[in-house]
Each structure stands twice: as C-alpha cells, then as structure tokens.
Design an enzyme around this catalytic site. Structure first.
Site, PDB file in Angstrom:
ATOM      1  N   LYS A  17       0.699  -1.167   0.000  1.00 33.57           N
ATOM      2  CA  LYS A  17      -0.040  -0.107   0.037  1.00 33.57           C
ATOM      3  C   LYS A  17       0.828   1.250  -0.020  1.00 33.57           C
ATOM      4  O   LYS A  17       2.039   1.137   0.143  1.00 33.57           O
ATOM      5  CB  LYS A  17      -0.947  -0.086   1.111  1.00 33.57           C
ATOM      6  CG  LYS A  17      -1.841  -1.224   1.204  1.00 33.57           C
ATOM      7  CD  LYS A  17      -2.838  -1.224   2.401  1.00 33.57           C
ATOM      8  CE  LYS A  17      -3.867  -2.515   2.002  1.00 33.57           C
ATOM      9  NZ  LYS A  17      -4.757  -2.296   3.372  1.00 33.57           N
ATOM     10  N   PHE A  66     -15.081   2.648   7.576  1.00 35.88           N
ATOM     11  CA  PHE A  66     -13.816   3.355   7.036  1.00 35.88           C
ATOM     12  C   PHE A  66     -13.787   3.375   5.514  1.00 35.88           C
ATOM     13  O   PHE A  66     -12.543   3.485   5.015  1.00 35.88           O
ATOM     14  CB  PHE A  66     -12.922   2.048   7.771  1.00 35.88           C
ATOM     15  CG  PHE A  66     -13.044   0.674   7.361  1.00 35.88           C
ATOM     16  CD1 PHE A  66     -12.746   0.125   5.974  1.00 35.88           C
ATOM     17  CD2 PHE A  66     -13.535  -0.192   8.134  1.00 35.88           C
ATOM     18  CE1 PHE A  66     -12.863  -0.899   5.762  1.00 35.88           C
ATOM     19  CE2 PHE A  66     -14.062  -1.449   7.954  1.00 35.88           C
ATOM     20  CZ  PHE A  66     -13.449  -2.128   6.580  1.00 35.88           C
ATOM     21  N   ARG A 114       2.473  -6.221   8.926  1.00 38.46           N
ATOM     22  CA  ARG A 114       1.725  -5.446   9.540  1.00 38.46           C
ATOM     23  C   ARG A 114       2.210  -4.997  10.927  1.00 38.46           C
ATOM     24  O   ARG A 114       2.205  -3.586  11.426  1.00 38.46           O
ATOM     25  CB  ARG A 114       0.316  -5.577   9.570  1.00 38.46           C
ATOM     26  CG  ARG A 114      -0.415  -5.702   8.241  1.00 38.46           C
ATOM     27  CD  ARG A 114      -1.823  -6.109   8.125  1.00 38.46           C
ATOM     28  NE  ARG A 114      -2.454  -5.684   6.867  1.00 38.46           N
ATOM     29  CZ  ARG A 114      -3.698  -6.532   6.624  1.00 38.46           C
ATOM     30  NH1 ARG A 114      -4.411  -6.995   7.325  1.00 38.46           N
ATOM     31  NH2 ARG A 114      -4.150  -6.039   5.696  1.00 38.46           N
ATOM     32  N   HIS A 127      -1.960  -5.866   1.411  1.00 39.73           N
ATOM     33  CA  HIS A 127      -3.344  -6.292   1.140  1.00 39.73           C
ATOM     34  C   HIS A 127      -3.021  -7.656   0.794  1.00 39.73           C
ATOM     35  O   HIS A 127      -2.036  -8.115   0.182  1.00 39.73           O
ATOM     36  CB  HIS A 127      -4.001  -5.701   0.233  1.00 39.73           C
ATOM     37  CG  HIS A 127      -5.246  -6.328  -0.334  1.00 39.73           C
ATOM     38  ND1 HIS A 127      -6.610  -6.375   0.055  1.00 39.73           N
ATOM     39  CD2 HIS A 127      -5.508  -7.132  -1.371  1.00 39.73           C
ATOM     40  CE1 HIS A 127      -7.393  -7.056  -0.536  1.00 39.73           C
ATOM     41  NE2 HIS A 127      -6.695  -7.618  -1.560  1.00 39.73           N
TER      42      HIS A 127
HETATM   43  O1  CDP Z   1      -7.020  -6.105   4.649  1.00 35.47           O
HETATM   44  P1  CDP Z   1      -7.936  -7.182   5.294  1.00 35.47           P
HETATM   45  O2  CDP Z   1      -8.603  -8.100   4.585  1.00 35.47           O
HETATM   46  O3  CDP Z   1      -7.137  -7.713   6.626  1.00 35.47           O
HETATM   47  O4  CDP Z   1      -9.093  -6.259   6.134  1.00 35.47           O
HETATM   48  P2  CDP Z   1     -10.463  -5.885   5.541  1.00 35.47           P
HETATM   49  O5  CDP Z   1     -11.684  -6.007   6.673  1.00 35.47           O
HETATM   50  O6  CDP Z   1     -10.831  -6.527   4.421  1.00 35.47           O
HETATM   51  O7  CDP Z   1     -10.357  -4.329   5.418  1.00 35.47           O
HETATM   52  C1  CDP Z   1      -9.860  -3.727   4.190  1.00 35.47           C
HETATM   53  C2  CDP Z   1      -8.884  -2.524   4.623  1.00 35.47           C
HETATM   54  O8  CDP Z   1      -9.678  -1.587   5.195  1.00 35.47           O
HETATM   55  C3  CDP Z   1      -7.904  -2.835   5.604  1.00 35.47           C
HETATM   56  O9  CDP Z   1      -6.777  -3.709   5.187  1.00 35.47           O
HETATM   57  C4  CDP Z   1      -7.520  -1.745   6.117  1.00 35.47           C
HETATM   58  O10 CDP Z   1      -6.670  -0.950   5.338  1.00 35.47           O
HETATM   59  C5  CDP Z   1      -8.896  -0.965   6.089  1.00 35.47           C
HETATM   60  N1  CDP Z   1      -9.590  -1.060   7.489  1.00 35.47           N
HETATM   61  C6  CDP Z   1      -9.667   0.401   8.226  1.00 35.47           C
HETATM   62  O11 CDP Z   1      -9.312   1.316   7.733  1.00 35.47           O
HETATM   63  N2  CDP Z   1     -10.292   0.301   9.194  1.00 35.47           N
HETATM   64  C7  CDP Z   1     -10.732  -0.989  10.049  1.00 35.47           C
HETATM   65  N3  CDP Z   1     -11.409  -0.780  10.961  1.00 35.47           N
HETATM   66  C8  CDP Z   1     -10.757  -1.980   9.219  1.00 35.47           C
HETATM   67  C9  CDP Z   1     -10.225  -2.202   8.144  1.00 35.47           C
HETATM   68 MG    MG Z   2     -10.143  -8.221   2.975  1.00 36.21          MG
END
Ligand code: CDP
Ligand code: MG
Length: 176
Positions: A17, A66, A114, A127
């Site tokens: 990212k 978010f 992370r 990601h």
């Molecule tokens: O990326 P991942 O699959 O681990 O998480 P997701 O639940 O699919 O969320 C996608 C992306 O949204 C995350 O990687 C974060 O960059 C963002 N996010 C956020 O800004 N705040 C949160 N509480 C959860 C996710």
């Molecule tokens: Mg995801």
C-alpha cells in the site's frame, strides 16, 4: 540453492500500500521478506489507482465506516501489485501480513509485516486476497492480461520445480 519440494502452487494477489511503497528501505525489507518466506513472484507492477478505481476494488466495503478513508488512502500514492505463488499462498500471505488492526497486531503479532511496518488500522502496509474467488477477481483487476489457465498449463510446473530465477531489477521470478 536447493528448493524445497512443493505441492501444486496456489496464486494470490498482494498489494503493498502507499504507506510502504514510497519508503524505499521498507519496500526493500518487504521484498526480502517475500523471498525469505519462499513466495514466488509471478507478476509485479507499480500502479497509482484513481479514486474511482479504488472504489471499485474495495466495493465489498462500501457500507463500512472506514470506506472513505480507505479509498482516500489507497488512491493517495503508488502501490505495488504482486501475484504471489506458493502452496496455500492465500492463507500463507495473510499470515505473513498479520491481522488487519495494526495497533493490536503490534503487540500480538509483532514480527508480521503489519506488526513491523503498519502505521494505523487503515495504513496497514499490505493487502492479501481472502479466498480463491477473491484472488481470481483481484488478479484480473490488476493484471487483466494475465491468464491463470495459461499460467497453470505452461508455467506452474516449472515454478514448482524451481526452474526459475529472481530478476532483482524487476522483482519477478522468470523461467530459466
Ligand atoms: O485487509 P484485510 O482483509 O485484513 O481487512 P478488511 O477487513 O478486508 O479491510 C480492508 C482494509 O480496510 C484494511 O486492510 C484496512 O486498510 C482498512 N480498514 C480500516 O481502515 N479500518 C478498519 N477498522 C478495518 C479495515
Ligand atoms: Mg479483506
């Protein structure tokens, strides 16, 4: 170098990212980690998405609180998109990345990507696709010219047998 014996390779989509893709020593460290974890890099490119493209990529999250900050962040600079191969690549990459929420991850999984480099729950470095279907869709989003079918027919076995070498300049494994 001797390569471990591998089973059939799975493909996943990884993104580095904007928080990490613009910091050269962090980017290098993540590249090193990818190799150290034995991933094979099938495709790699740098790309800067527009807000529209980013909205499309993250459409599944459009009702989440978010979503706006995620889209703004992901369109704020260049990212690296990678197709990675390994046995069980999808789960393996997600465990190398660590959990989504960085503040917690810094304590609970400090040696994940992370945990090491994430800045906030949004700016969390990487990601990874979360399943086979998502991986297929996300790979074709970033690499529309890439044919998985053809890759499995022509290249999978050679990658699996280690008949490849890393081209360091482009950070892609190429067939020997
Ligand atoms: O990326 P991942 O699959 O681990 O998480 P997701 O639940 O699919 O969320 C996608 C992306 O949204 C995350 O990687 C974060 O960059 C963002 N996010 C956020 O800004 N705040 C949160 N509480 C959860 C996710
Ligand atoms: Mg995801």
């Amino acid at each position: 170098m001797t390569m471990a014996i591998r089973g059939r390779l799975q493909l996943t989509l990884a993104l580095l990212k904007p928080d990490v893709s613009q910091v050269p020593h962090v980017l290098q460290a993540i590249h090193n980690r990818i190799i150290q974890e034995d991933f094979l890099v099938v495709r790699h490119k740098k790309i800067w998405l527009s807000e529209k493209e980013t909205q499309k990529f993250y459409e599944e999250h459009k009702e989440k609180f978010f979503y706006n900050r995620l889209v703004t962040f992901m369109a704020s600079g260049p990212i690296s998109a990678l197709i990675l191969a390994h046995e069980d690549a999808i789960n393996r990459w997600r465990s190398v990345m660590g959990p989504t929420k960085v503040y917690k991850t810094k304590y609970e999984a400090p040696d994940t990507i992370r945990g090491m480099y994430g800045l906030t729950d949004t700016r969390n470095s990487t990601h990874g696709s979360d399943g086979e279907e998502t991986a297929a869709r996300e790979m074709s989003f970033f690499f529309p010219e890439f044919s998985r079918k053809e890759w499995y027919e022509v290249e999978e076995e050679k990658f699996r047998k280690g008949q490849i070498q890393l081209d360091k300049a482009s950070f892609v494994h190429r067939l020997l």
